[in-house]
Design a protein around this motif. Structure first.
Motif, short mmCIF file in Angstrom:
data_model
loop_
_atom_site.label_atom_id
_atom_site.label_comp_id
_atom_site.label_asym_id
_atom_site.label_seq_id
_atom_site.Cartn_x
_atom_site.Cartn_y
_atom_site.Cartn_z
N LEU A 128 0.83 -1.21 0.00
CA LEU A 128 0.00 0.00 0.00
C LEU A 128 0.87 1.26 0.00
O LEU A 128 0.55 2.25 -0.67
CB LEU A 128 -0.95 -0.01 1.20
N LYS A 129 1.96 1.22 0.74
CA LYS A 129 2.86 2.38 0.75
C LYS A 129 3.50 2.58 -0.62
O LYS A 129 3.71 3.73 -1.06
CB LYS A 129 3.92 2.21 1.83
N SER A 130 3.78 1.47 -1.32
CA SER A 130 4.37 1.59 -2.67
C SER A 130 3.38 2.19 -3.66
O SER A 130 3.78 2.71 -4.70
CB SER A 130 4.82 0.22 -3.17
N GLN A 131 2.09 2.12 -3.32
CA GLN A 131 1.05 2.69 -4.18
C GLN A 131 0.72 4.14 -3.81
O GLN A 131 -0.22 4.72 -4.35
CB GLN A 131 -0.23 1.84 -4.09
N GLY A 132 1.49 4.68 -2.87
CA GLY A 132 1.29 6.09 -2.50
C GLY A 132 0.48 6.30 -1.25
O GLY A 132 0.30 7.45 -0.81
N TRP A 133 -0.03 5.20 -0.63
CA TRP A 133 -0.75 5.35 0.62
C TRP A 133 0.25 5.50 1.76
O TRP A 133 1.42 5.17 1.62
CB TRP A 133 -1.64 4.13 0.86
N GLY A 134 -0.23 5.95 2.88
CA GLY A 134 0.63 6.07 4.05
C GLY A 134 1.41 7.36 4.12
O GLY A 134 2.29 7.51 4.96
N GLN A 135 1.12 8.31 3.22
CA GLN A 135 1.80 9.60 3.28
C GLN A 135 1.26 10.45 4.42
O GLN A 135 1.94 11.33 4.93
CB GLN A 135 1.61 10.36 1.95
N GLU A 136 0.02 10.15 4.82
CA GLU A 136 -0.59 10.82 5.96
C GLU A 136 -1.16 9.76 6.90
O GLU A 136 -1.40 8.62 6.49
CB GLU A 136 -1.70 11.78 5.53
N ILE A 137 -1.36 10.13 8.14
CA ILE A 137 -1.95 9.22 9.11
C ILE A 137 -3.20 9.87 9.69
O ILE A 137 -3.38 11.09 9.63
CB ILE A 137 -0.98 8.88 10.25
N ILE A 138 -4.07 9.03 10.24
CA ILE A 138 -5.20 9.51 11.03
C ILE A 138 -4.90 9.14 12.48
O ILE A 138 -4.82 7.96 12.82
CB ILE A 138 -6.52 8.90 10.57
N TYR A 139 -4.69 10.14 13.31
CA TYR A 139 -4.25 9.94 14.70
C TYR A 139 -5.36 10.41 15.63
O TYR A 139 -5.93 11.48 15.44
CB TYR A 139 -2.97 10.73 14.93
N SER A 140 -5.67 9.58 16.62
CA SER A 140 -6.79 9.92 17.51
C SER A 140 -6.38 9.93 18.97
O SER A 140 -5.47 9.20 19.39
CB SER A 140 -7.92 8.90 17.33
N ARG A 141 -7.06 10.76 19.73
CA ARG A 141 -6.94 10.79 21.18
C ARG A 141 -8.34 10.69 21.74
O ARG A 141 -9.28 11.30 21.24
CB ARG A 141 -6.27 12.09 21.63
N SER A 142 -8.49 9.89 22.79
CA SER A 142 -9.78 9.70 23.42
C SER A 142 -9.76 10.31 24.82
O SER A 142 -8.95 9.92 25.66
CB SER A 142 -10.11 8.20 23.51
N LEU A 143 -10.63 11.28 25.07
CA LEU A 143 -10.76 11.89 26.40
C LEU A 143 -11.93 11.23 27.12
O LEU A 143 -13.00 11.03 26.55
CB LEU A 143 -11.02 13.39 26.28
N LYS A 144 -11.73 10.90 28.40
CA LYS A 144 -12.72 10.12 29.14
C LYS A 144 -13.34 10.96 30.27
O LYS A 144 -12.63 11.69 30.97
CB LYS A 144 -12.07 8.87 29.73
#
Length: 416
Positions: free
Chosen positions: A169-185
């Motif tokens: 997938l990275k060779s196809q151009g994916w992975g240039q950005e990430i989706i990063y999450s934080r969970s507040l409780k």
């Protein structure tokens, strides 16, 4: 550009197997910055699987299949995919050789049904399975559409994903950005109330904020799309602080924090100790506390005073008060907390008494009625009443009671 996860297996629809593959793949897609808006579970049925493929292929660019790659007649994934796109299945001798070697290493003989696992759509590449006998495929049957298949066995799928799928997938151009999450409780506030307080944040685009609830607590998930985790953190940090300020004391932690972890940190930092007395929770509160490594630094022990005789003999509850107010009462909860604190010579004593059901409730004291007692370092004693609902199950009431007790202690520790 997005992906869809398709999990194949009648056992998933029947609930015989927990579908952990979807959760894993969703988390992995987020790490690669690949959005996905749909997950589908379909049984081992050719016609229904074709319908799922038709719908999914019309709306996403990556189809990720798990399950249905075995040697039995109900393993239909590869042949159904090939049939849908109008290509024949081709037997790959290298797959046969790999399966035969694995059987030989295990002292077994390859049976004829395993040859089925060597059939993949013409033009597809093999997605190797280092540990199992079911390989997957990587295939682009038409422009702008990629198909990846994996076996349903989680451990096999994880390794195949990490070793082959991610590099592809990275060779196809994916992975240039990430989706990063934080969970507040948050604890002690309802989802709708918190959502109203943070309404202005729910329309943000990057990062986004979304509320969700479960087992008594409410969470706010903050998600940012960025080039790296550090950049995402920079986007999330100011929003996180603003939401924490809005939540006030109702905010207790983030991500993997639990109430027991947070209370333990507060006790350790102040050099204080805790003992618990439990009735309806039957040791559940103590279990939460002792699941944390090193909790003996601050948690000294507890008493499960399920029968009234234990409340009298071990905790020093006044028999007259027990007769007058009953075991499920503010007075008895306070005496239980003070009693266990005195017995174990701790800074704090925390108690729970209530009616977890399904029997034992009355009009005056229904199922779900719980009293929490808290005895502090300066001989102050508190009690808190909770009505957790008559329709909740016994295990849920016990869990909520233990969490509520920890939350009351947390708030008192913070207010010192």
């Amino acid at each position: 550009m997005s992906a869809e996860i398709i999990c194949v297996g009648t056992e998933l629809l029947l609930g015989d197997i927990l579908n952990s593959n979807s959760q894993y793949l969703a988390q992995q897609l987020a790490k690669l910055g690949i959005p996905h808006y749909y997950q589908t579970v379909v049984g081992d049925n050719r016609e229904r699987l074709q319908q799922v493929i038709e719908i999914a292929a019309s709306r996403v660019n990556i189809l990720i299949f798990t399950g249905g790659l075995g040697p039995t007649p109900d393993d239909l994934t590869c042949e159904t995919i090939a049939d849908f796109f109008g290509v024949p299945l081709v037997e790959r001798p290298e797959i046969i050789e790999d399966i035969a070697q694995k059987f030989a290493q295990r002292g077994r003989v390859m049976v004829p049904s395993n040859y089925k696992q060597a059939l993949i759509p013409q033009g597809a590449e093999i997605l190797p399975n280092p540990t199992g006998t079911a390989p997957g495929i990587i295939w682009q049957p038409r422009p702008e559409l990629t198909i990846l298949t994996f076996p349903g066995v989680p451990s096999e799928m994880y390794r195949m994903w990490e070793e082959t799928a991610v590099p592809f997938l990275k060779s196809q151009g994916w992975g240039q950005e990430i989706i990063y999450s934080r969970s507040l409780k948050f604890w002690g506030i309802g989802e709708s109330v918190l959502a109203e307080k943070v309404a202005d944040y729910l329309n943000l685009t990057n990062p986004t904020v979304a509320p969700y609830a479960g087992k008594g607590e409410v969470r706010l998930r903050i998600s940012a799309k960025a080039s790296s985790p550090s950049v995402a953190e920079e986007l999330i940090a100011p929003i996180e602080q603003q939401l924490r300020d809005i939540g006030g004391l109702d905010y207790y932690g983030k991500d993997n924090d639990t109430l027991a972890v947070v209370v333990g940190q507060l006790l350790r930092s102040s050099g204080e100790t805790l003992a618990v007395a439990e009735s309806c929770t039957g040791g559940g509160l103590g279990q939460m506390l002792t699941e944390i490594s090193g909790s003996s630094d601050y948690f000294w022990g507890g008493v499960i005073s399920y029968d009234n005789s234990a409340k009298l003999r071990l905790l020093g509850v006044n028999p007259a008060d027990l007769d007058q107010f009953g075991a499920v009462s503010a007075t008895v909860a306070q005496q239980m907390a003070q009693g266990v604190k005195n017995r174990l010579s701790t800074t704090w004593g925390l108690s729970i008494t209530g009616i977890a059901g399904p029997t034992g409730g009355t009009d005056d004291k229904p199922v779900g009625l719980v009293y929490i007692g808290l005895a502090g370092p300066n001989n102050e004693v508190y009690s808190f009443e909770h009505r957790l609902g008559t329709m909740r199950g016994r295990s849920i009431i016990r869990h909520l009671s233990a969490c509520a007790a920890l939350d009351h202690l947390r708030r008192c520790l913070l207010s010192q």
